[in-house]
Write a protein that holds these residues in place. Structure first.
Motif, PDB file in Angstrom:
ATOM      1  N   PRO A 130    -100.160  14.337  26.908  1.00  0.00           N
ATOM      2  CA  PRO A 130    -101.274  13.144  27.083  1.00  0.00           C
ATOM      3  C   PRO A 130    -101.119  12.780  28.456  1.00  0.00           C
ATOM      4  CG  PRO A 130    -100.643  12.947  24.924  1.00  0.00           C
ATOM      5  CD  PRO A 130     -99.596  13.865  25.606  1.00  0.00           C
ATOM      6  N   LEU A 131     -99.871  12.548  28.893  1.00  0.00           N
ATOM      7  CA  LEU A 131     -99.755  11.886  30.188  1.00  0.00           C
ATOM      8  C   LEU A 131     -99.901  12.770  31.455  1.00  0.00           C
ATOM      9  CD1 LEU A 131     -98.549   9.724  32.245  1.00  0.00           C
ATOM     10  CD2 LEU A 131     -96.237  10.708  31.864  1.00  0.00           C
ATOM     11  N   TRP A 132     -99.826  14.065  31.177  1.00  0.00           N
ATOM     12  CA  TRP A 132    -100.227  15.238  32.086  1.00  0.00           C
ATOM     13  C   TRP A 132    -101.565  14.963  32.212  1.00  0.00           C
ATOM     14  CZ3 TRP A 132     -99.275  18.543  35.838  1.00  0.00           C
ATOM     15  CH2 TRP A 132    -100.468  19.613  36.105  1.00  0.00           C
ATOM     16  N   LEU A 133    -102.237  15.071  30.947  1.00  0.00           N
ATOM     17  CA  LEU A 133    -103.858  15.413  30.825  1.00  0.00           C
ATOM     18  C   LEU A 133    -104.369  14.210  31.763  1.00  0.00           C
ATOM     19  CD1 LEU A 133    -105.620  17.385  29.873  1.00  0.00           C
ATOM     20  CD2 LEU A 133    -105.835  16.156  27.870  1.00  0.00           C
ATOM     21  N   LEU A 134    -103.842  12.930  31.649  1.00  0.00           N
ATOM     22  CA  LEU A 134    -104.571  11.827  32.127  1.00  0.00           C
ATOM     23  C   LEU A 134    -104.183  11.892  33.574  1.00  0.00           C
ATOM     24  CD1 LEU A 134    -103.371   8.777  29.807  1.00  0.00           C
ATOM     25  CD2 LEU A 134    -105.658   9.531  30.167  1.00  0.00           C
ATOM     26  N   LEU A 135    -103.148  12.157  34.295  1.00  0.00           N
ATOM     27  CA  LEU A 135    -102.789  12.393  35.473  1.00  0.00           C
ATOM     28  C   LEU A 135    -103.526  13.672  36.023  1.00  0.00           C
ATOM     29  CD1 LEU A 135     -99.109  12.040  35.660  1.00  0.00           C
ATOM     30  CD2 LEU A 135    -100.748  10.341  36.669  1.00  0.00           C
ATOM     31  N   HIS A 136    -103.890  14.795  35.307  1.00  0.00           N
ATOM     32  CA  HIS A 136    -104.928  15.760  35.877  1.00  0.00           C
ATOM     33  C   HIS A 136    -106.202  15.470  35.814  1.00  0.00           C
ATOM     34  CE1 HIS A 136    -106.253  20.088  34.892  1.00  0.00           C
ATOM     35  NE2 HIS A 136    -106.271  19.860  36.189  1.00  0.00           N
ATOM     36  N   VAL A 137    -106.595  14.728  35.091  1.00  0.00           N
ATOM     37  CA  VAL A 137    -107.938  14.088  35.306  1.00  0.00           C
ATOM     38  C   VAL A 137    -108.223  13.231  36.177  1.00  0.00           C
ATOM     39  CG1 VAL A 137    -109.653  12.691  33.977  1.00  0.00           C
ATOM     40  CG2 VAL A 137    -108.721  14.576  32.681  1.00  0.00           C
ATOM     41  N   ALA A 138    -107.282  12.310  36.491  1.00  0.00           N
ATOM     42  CA  ALA A 138    -107.387  11.232  37.578  1.00  0.00           C
ATOM     43  C   ALA A 138    -107.152  11.911  39.003  1.00  0.00           C
ATOM     44  CB  ALA A 138    -106.065  10.175  37.501  1.00  0.00           C
ATOM     45  N   LEU A 157    -103.386  24.366  28.640  1.00  0.00           N
ATOM     46  CA  LEU A 157    -102.911  23.743  29.975  1.00  0.00           C
ATOM     47  C   LEU A 157    -101.940  24.689  30.580  1.00  0.00           C
ATOM     48  CD1 LEU A 157    -103.018  20.133  29.053  1.00  0.00           C
ATOM     49  CD2 LEU A 157    -104.382  21.067  30.724  1.00  0.00           C
ATOM     50  N   ILE A 158    -100.910  25.075  29.811  1.00  0.00           N
ATOM     51  CA  ILE A 158     -99.659  25.891  30.349  1.00  0.00           C
ATOM     52  C   ILE A 158    -100.322  27.310  30.838  1.00  0.00           C
ATOM     53  CG2 ILE A 158     -97.720  27.104  29.730  1.00  0.00           C
ATOM     54  CD1 ILE A 158     -97.016  24.833  27.891  1.00  0.00           C
ATOM     55  N   ALA A 159    -101.343  27.896  30.110  1.00  0.00           N
ATOM     56  CA  ALA A 159    -101.518  29.240  30.367  1.00  0.00           C
ATOM     57  C   ALA A 159    -102.603  29.031  32.067  1.00  0.00           C
ATOM     58  CB  ALA A 159    -102.463  29.765  29.539  1.00  0.00           C
ATOM     59  N   SER A 160    -103.274  27.942  32.048  1.00  0.00           N
ATOM     60  CA  SER A 160    -104.020  27.873  33.050  1.00  0.00           C
ATOM     61  C   SER A 160    -103.398  27.419  34.183  1.00  0.00           C
ATOM     62  CB  SER A 160    -105.167  26.687  32.820  1.00  0.00           C
ATOM     63  OG  SER A 160    -104.626  25.352  32.365  1.00  0.00           O
ATOM     64  N   ALA A 161    -102.363  26.564  34.142  1.00  0.00           N
ATOM     65  CA  ALA A 161    -101.450  26.044  35.247  1.00  0.00           C
ATOM     66  C   ALA A 161    -100.542  27.387  35.716  1.00  0.00           C
ATOM     67  CB  ALA A 161    -100.524  25.032  34.840  1.00  0.00           C
ATOM     68  N   MET A 171    -106.878  23.490  43.709  1.00  0.00           N
ATOM     69  CA  MET A 171    -107.978  22.544  43.581  1.00  0.00           C
ATOM     70  C   MET A 171    -109.059  22.891  42.587  1.00  0.00           C
ATOM     71  SD  MET A 171    -108.262  19.847  45.387  1.00  0.00           S
ATOM     72  CE  MET A 171    -109.533  18.515  45.367  1.00  0.00           C
ATOM     73  N   LEU A 172    -109.446  24.083  42.396  1.00  0.00           N
ATOM     74  CA  LEU A 172    -110.177  24.581  41.263  1.00  0.00           C
ATOM     75  C   LEU A 172    -109.566  24.019  40.011  1.00  0.00           C
ATOM     76  CD1 LEU A 172    -112.694  25.892  40.085  1.00  0.00           C
ATOM     77  CD2 LEU A 172    -111.238  28.037  40.215  1.00  0.00           C
ATOM     78  N   PHE A 173    -108.382  24.330  39.831  1.00  0.00           N
ATOM     79  CA  PHE A 173    -107.511  23.537  38.467  1.00  0.00           C
ATOM     80  C   PHE A 173    -107.706  22.118  38.227  1.00  0.00           C
ATOM     81  CE2 PHE A 173    -103.913  21.992  36.545  1.00  0.00           C
ATOM     82  CZ  PHE A 173    -103.785  22.650  35.224  1.00  0.00           C
ATOM     83  N   ALA A 174    -107.785  21.314  39.377  1.00  0.00           N
ATOM     84  CA  ALA A 174    -107.845  19.883  39.380  1.00  0.00           C
ATOM     85  C   ALA A 174    -109.647  19.369  39.225  1.00  0.00           C
ATOM     86  CB  ALA A 174    -107.440  19.425  40.841  1.00  0.00           C
ATOM     87  N   TYR A 175    -110.453  20.355  39.826  1.00  0.00           N
ATOM     88  CA  TYR A 175    -111.705  19.926  39.423  1.00  0.00           C
ATOM     89  C   TYR A 175    -112.185  20.461  37.940  1.00  0.00           C
ATOM     90  CZ  TYR A 175    -112.849  19.708  44.366  1.00  0.00           C
ATOM     91  OH  TYR A 175    -112.878  19.135  45.714  1.00  0.00           O
ATOM     92  N   CYS A 176    -111.474  21.352  37.269  1.00  0.00           N
ATOM     93  CA  CYS A 176    -111.381  21.791  36.042  1.00  0.00           C
ATOM     94  C   CYS A 176    -111.084  20.506  34.994  1.00  0.00           C
ATOM     95  CB  CYS A 176    -110.963  22.862  35.667  1.00  0.00           C
ATOM     96  SG  CYS A 176    -111.677  24.700  36.438  1.00  0.00           S
TER      97      CYS A 176
END
Length: 423
Positions: free
Chosen positions: A106-114, A74-78, A17-22
């Motif tokens: 980019p698709l991952w980043l958009l879904l991550h932010v959403a 993103l890979i390191a944080s995931a 959840m912290l990762f999602a908030y980031c």
């Protein structure tokens, strides 16, 4: 019941959840740039302005996802927060990526932010409701109003029940969002098909290098141990009668051991992925030294050298030395008393190598005639990797390999290597 709420008790759920908030927080610096188009279109309806801001914001986030370092971060944080095993992107021999692969980040980043914004808003509202509603436990009542929607709970125990439900629902949202990100990560941040092929190729090269080192270690250490064992036996037998020959045998043992230690240090350094010293290079120029060590071991060596051996360089010369070394080692281990014929012929068409020695059958005949097997010619254990390793080495050089009996009393090793493969 306990099994169903188990994900809510895991620390990985809340680190996810912290990762999602980031993801939500990291997109905030791009929001002012997404608001710039409104300065040129102030007369647009509010709904159009909202859609425009969201589209520009999404486009900016997608552009950030095209930067190569973004994918690595993103890979390191995931890996750290989602506990998803993701390999690093291929750095060397990077394959040409297709259009679909290029847009995965980019698709991952958009879904991550959403998902991050959705989780932040929903869980935030539920968490605040869970804290605010118990305020009516004395009977004053409590309520919550947001975006024109309002809820009110008259005090008493009902407010506590509703508050607990809100907090539990907020935890469920955390678990759902975390699992969604954990499911998406391997598909969008994991290696693409082209990257998997590149990783497989790198692993194949790594295994090939380890096999090559294994062959080098087998040839070098195996020959040294065989030669030093025989030389030690010779030194022990002639120590009193011929001290000069004994000293020569001991000196040869020292030289053989020193050469083997150099090979061993190099191979161990590579296997430990350390920065090893320059690989010891044994070439046909070192063949006289190799033959001298065999003579100190009591073997009778008859070299038959022809052609311009000095012109044989590089890979071909190194491989020829190792082939002759293994052939001579086998002759010492398994051969009988008698001369060992070593043939090296260099020509414009190719390089011919040969080792011929008497076999064990000849040893029986020699023993019955009173000749004896010769000093140090006791049987040696064998791993069975010598001839297959030689055949593989020759095959990689596109050469011809033949080993087997040569008449009733001799064993013959014959190799032909094309000169065009020298480096």
């Amino acid at each position: 019941m306990i099994k169903s709420i188990r994900p809510l008790l895991r620390g990985s759920t809340y680190s996810g959840m912290l990762f999602a908030y980031c993801g939500a927080v990291a997109s905030l610096p791009l929001l002012p740039f997404a608001l710039l188009p409104l300065l040129a279109w102030r007369s647009a309806p509010e709904a159009v302005q909202t859609v425009l801001v969201l589209l520009v914001w999404a486009a900016l986030i997608g552009v950030v996802g095209l930067v190569r370092i973004t994918r690595r971060a993103l890979i390191a944080s995931a890996r750290r927060l989602l506990s998803v095993p993701l390999p690093d992107p291929v750095a060397a021999r990077r394959p040409a990526r297709s259009g679909a692969d290029r847009w995965r980040t980019p698709l991952w980043l958009l879904l991550h932010v959403a998902l991050g914004w959705t989780a932040a808003l929903v869980s935030g509202v539920l968490f605040l409701a869970g804290l605010a509603l118990p305020g009516g436990w004395l009977g004053a009542g409590a309520g919550l109003s947001l975006f024109g929607w309002s809820a009110r709970v008259e005090g008493g125990w009902q407010s506590w029940v509703v508050a607990l439900g809100c907090l539990l629902l907020a935890a469920v949202v955390c678990a759902v969002v975390t699992n969604a990100l954990r499911w998406l990560a391997p598909r969008l941040l994991g290696p693409s098909s082209a990257e998997r092929l590149a990783l497989a190729a790198e692993r194949e090269l790594h295994l090939a290098e380890r096999n090559r080192l294994a062959h080098e270690l087998h040839d070098s250490i195996g020959h040294t141990l065989t030669a030093t064992t025989i030389q030690a036996a010779v030194a022990g037998e002639v120590l009193s009668a011929d001290p000069v020959a004994a000293r020569a045998a001991l000196r040869s043992i020292e030289e053989s051991a020193r050469a083997a230690l150099e090979d061993l240090d190099y191979v161990l350094g590579v296997l430990r992925e350390e920065k090893a010293e320059t690989a010891p290079t044994r070439t046909l120029a070192d063949l006289p030294e190799l033959l001298d060590r065999l003579r100190h071991a009591g073997a009778v060596v008859e070299p038959d050298l022809s052609g311009e051996l000095a012109q044989v360089q590089g890979t071909l010369s190194r491989a020829a030395y190792r082939i002759l070394q293994e052939g001579l080692t086998n002759a010492l281990r398994h051969g009988a008393a008698g001369p060992i014929v070593v043939r090296v012929a260099a020509s414009e068409d190719g390089l011919e190598l040969g080792v011929v020695n008497r076999t064990g059958a000849a040893a029986s005949a020699s023993a019955s005639a009173g000749e004896g097997p010769g000093p140090g010619r006791a049987a040696f254990p064998t791993s069975g990797h010598g001839l297959p390793g030689l055949a593989e080495r020759v095959r990689l050089l596109h050469g011809e390999f033949d080993a087997g009996p040569d008449g009733p009393q001799h064993w013959r090793l014959a190799v032909r290597l094309p000169v065009r493969w020298s480096a």
